[in-house]
Enzyme design. Sequence first.
Site, PDB file in Angstrom:
ATOM      1  N   LYS A  81       0.854  -1.188   0.000  1.00 39.12           N
ATOM      2  CA  LYS A  81       0.000   0.000   0.000  1.00 39.12           C
ATOM      3  C   LYS A  81       0.892   1.240   0.000  1.00 39.12           C
ATOM      4  O   LYS A  81       1.917   1.267   0.707  1.00 39.12           O
ATOM      5  CB  LYS A  81      -0.895  -0.028   1.244  1.00 39.12           C
ATOM      6  CG  LYS A  81      -1.990   1.039   1.271  1.00 39.12           C
ATOM      7  CD  LYS A  81      -2.884   0.876   2.510  1.00 39.12           C
ATOM      8  CE  LYS A  81      -4.027   1.866   2.553  1.00 39.12           C
ATOM      9  NZ  LYS A  81      -4.883   1.691   3.749  1.00 39.12           N
ATOM     10  N   SER A 156      -9.823   1.717   2.565  1.00 39.31           N
ATOM     11  CA  SER A 156      -8.923   2.494   1.748  1.00 39.31           C
ATOM     12  C   SER A 156      -7.875   1.676   1.015  1.00 39.31           C
ATOM     13  O   SER A 156      -7.339   2.125   0.006  1.00 39.31           O
ATOM     14  CB  SER A 156      -8.206   3.519   2.618  1.00 39.31           C
ATOM     15  OG  SER A 156      -7.343   2.884   3.537  1.00 39.31           O
ATOM     16  N   SER A 180     -10.096  -0.612   6.745  1.00 37.60           N
ATOM     17  CA  SER A 180      -9.440  -0.395   5.449  1.00 37.60           C
ATOM     18  C   SER A 180      -8.737  -1.605   4.867  1.00 37.60           C
ATOM     19  O   SER A 180      -8.338  -1.579   3.704  1.00 37.60           O
ATOM     20  CB  SER A 180      -8.439   0.764   5.550  1.00 37.60           C
ATOM     21  OG  SER A 180      -9.111   1.994   5.491  1.00 37.60           O
TER      22      SER A 180
END
Lengths: 488, 481
Positions: A81, A156, A180
């Site tokens: 990420k 996210s 997330s």
Amino acid sequence: MTPSPETWTAESIGAAIRDGGLHASDVCESYLDRIRRLDPKLNAFVTVLESGARMQAESVDRDRKAGKPLHPLAGVPVALKDNLCARGVETTCSSKILRNFIPPYDATVIERLRAAGSVFPGKTNLDEFAMGSSTENSGLFPTRNPHDPGRVPGGSSGGSAASVAADFAPLALGSDTGGSIRQPASFCGLVGLKPTYGRVSRYGLIAFASSLDQIGPFARTAMDAALLMDAITGPDPRDSTCLPEPAPKFADGLREPFRPVRIGMPREYFAEGLAKPVAGAIDRLKDVLVSLGCSVVDVSLPHTPYAVPTYYLVATAEASSNLARYDGVRYGLRIDSADLVQQYFLTRARGFGAEVKRRIMLGTYALSSGYYDAYYLKAMKVRRLIYNDFMEAFRGVDLLLTPTAPTTAFKFGEKVSDPLQMYLSDIYTISANLAGLPAVSFPCGFENHLPIGAQMIGPALSELRMLRILHEYQKQTDWHARRPQNLS
Amino acid sequence: MTYEPVIGLEVHVQLKTSSKLFCGCSVQFGQDPNRNTCPVCMGLPGVLPVLNRQSVLLGLRAAIALNCRPAPFFKFDRKNYFYPDLPKAYQISQYDLPLALDGFLDVSVDGQARRVGLERVHMEEDAGKLVHAEPGHGVPAGTSFVDYNRAGVPLMEIVSRPDLRSSKEAHAYLDALKQIMRYIGVSDCDMEKGSLRCDANVSIRPAGSSTLGVKAELKNLNSFKFVERAIDGEIARQTEILQSGGKIVQETRGYDSASNTSHAQRSKEEAHDYRYFPEPDLPGFSLSPENIESVRKNIPELPAVRRARFLSEYHLPDYDADVLTAESTMADYFESVAREGADPKKASNFIMAELMHDLKSAGLSADQSPVNPRHLAELLKLVADGKISGKISKEIFPVMFKSGKSPAEVLKEENMELISDAGVIAAFIDQAIAENPKAVQDIKGGKQSTLGFLVGQIMKKSRGQADPALVTQELRKKFGL
């Protein structure tokens, strides 16, 4: 083994590389090739690290040739990420304000994966600063769900979820502040684990809400998640909130005999707003668990209705402070002005997107003189009550079983105009962060072509117990093995 | 109407650690800009603070020495504000659960003892500093640079109660505080190097009133003298306002030492809302009674106690005790000399008259003295035993100071050894007798006290090198006494 990412797991790749059946470089090229062909349709990656990944893979092959012992994840690609700092690699948080920011250091998790010989194919897209549930808040571009490009991958960590779902990597790291990791895992048909707060070092994770953030794995199988947990967990002197206890051996633990557990289903999580297909899938999941010898009872978490408002006070308060450093003085975007205050205003006005600004405003307000007691302090007290609910529930059961999200993946634009609706898509995941507890989402069915996710929440440090059950469940079912249709 | 000033001081001292409060960077003074920095103290995204244990021990030591109650549990908080010298846009400080609370400091003002209450002692990190471009820097005028070398340097803030009543008391308080901090090795308290800073809260009220007036906070006080002047100026300013029927406004005022005036910087309405909240990146810290006791045990004797002991144990006058205990290194030095057997008062005299002077000119502290305490004790013993005169001791001391050699070595090298050859002394005696017929007559007439005069004459002739005991003995023999 034939080079075809669609049939691989991290476990099988690692084993094949160790016994010589596969070269790490070939594995790497197969994934890079797939990324080149398919990612333009999905936009999972912010940055693809072709040459860096090749060099890592070649180094593993050299080590193999030299007879050096190899880690189970040596040569296994792990997507990262883009809020995890990697030395020398642009790290954006999908925000314009961090464009061109190149950290001079590795996050602890990345340092550990490097030492294990993992290969990093790229940095994945996210809602700006991890604030959102769909990647629609990315300051760069949205990511599409591999199961349906017209729908969001969740957020996210949507880019990380999409990258594993699309077989751009067998594993990915995400971060989870209010869901997330778990919500995109649910939307993309993956295992997504948020560890106990403090289980994984946050050093090098760009903070959203420091008391809630945790890094965790995306994988298809419980075993793959366990392998990644083995690599990233453990004490870290650079993070004072990281637990000093050594972590268990997760992969070894999955090979231990299965022992049934007592499971609680909190009735507040099965009330209004839960889509029927999701409720039905959880029901069938429950039957499988019972068939494995587990007992299932109803429990209550009475403060659940307060989780979302509590979260949006605590998380935004911390975010308003964490994001204050992006002022254009030292790194990232700067809009020059002769006047210092104007420089701050212009830089932050142009650098941050609407959702980030909204949360900074909310958090600043919650901490303001005269409002602190009514908002932040009260939220901290409710947070304790939510924690107490869990402790009470865990007196009678070993784990809780809930849906991960009220629905399957939604369409682009469906919720973006209504922040409250968007916030409610985290309604089942937020409490685990507020209480610091581990929770894992995993696929337990499909609504047409869209995966449905279930969530287990356990007491602190019960990740292994949850993964062990999941491992047993995955022996009985094949939801986790279903690839997106029509993606090629 | 007469007014009574009410003053409280907020003092920041830099804790004498080798590294910063939340990272491993050096705190060395005078480095090139941004040399002492790392991702943590630069506040790069993703980094986390780790508390420096040494700073807690030093802070705790200070708190105990200041009679404060150490907290069984303390935590850190974020103080949020924007400024380019603050890398994270928040300062990690302590808000509602500081390191220690409720202490006091005894100070002496014009010989009168005063007890000044202390509200709290807390730890926090320092900020960096702005450097504004000057012609020749090759950048457009108005450009500023930031040096983060100080960012993250550990500070301890000591907040007094509004117990001070004059600028003189404020000065005495600062002197006492600095003395203690230096004694216990917590801080150098060097204002020039920024290791001590002071803000003063000043208000006035009608004499006899017990309510507090509206205060002004004075900043930019760069020496103890300026603290005193700025407070005096502020008292005068506020008195004038009240006497002319005006109202004091609560504000922050910057002091300008060049003009000896202050100007308003920020009013109460413009004051920052710092939005304090608990620092989520650091857990709270617990201190057990054992932790606290082990710190307490290691605190050296404090100045006031030591001074009292110097009076009783060494029977020194007040003045000597004051001077010798001003710095712990000097007090240590004195005690070493005394332990070597020197007479305390003689040692004190010699140290105050000779050693301190030489140390001062050389810019050295007592623990850096080239003359070690044993050598000084030996020198004083030579005088006490009559082996050399006091005059000679003062002559050879600078040589000892320069060379670090023992008095015996110096005496030998300088050819100033004691003359104890009876033949040589007899010659001096004969000369003295010939030159002082009157004295000789007096002695013969029974006035024995005049013998001393003759001894003096002989010592003079020998340039002080004759052994005075031998001279006396030979002289008595000569006169058949």
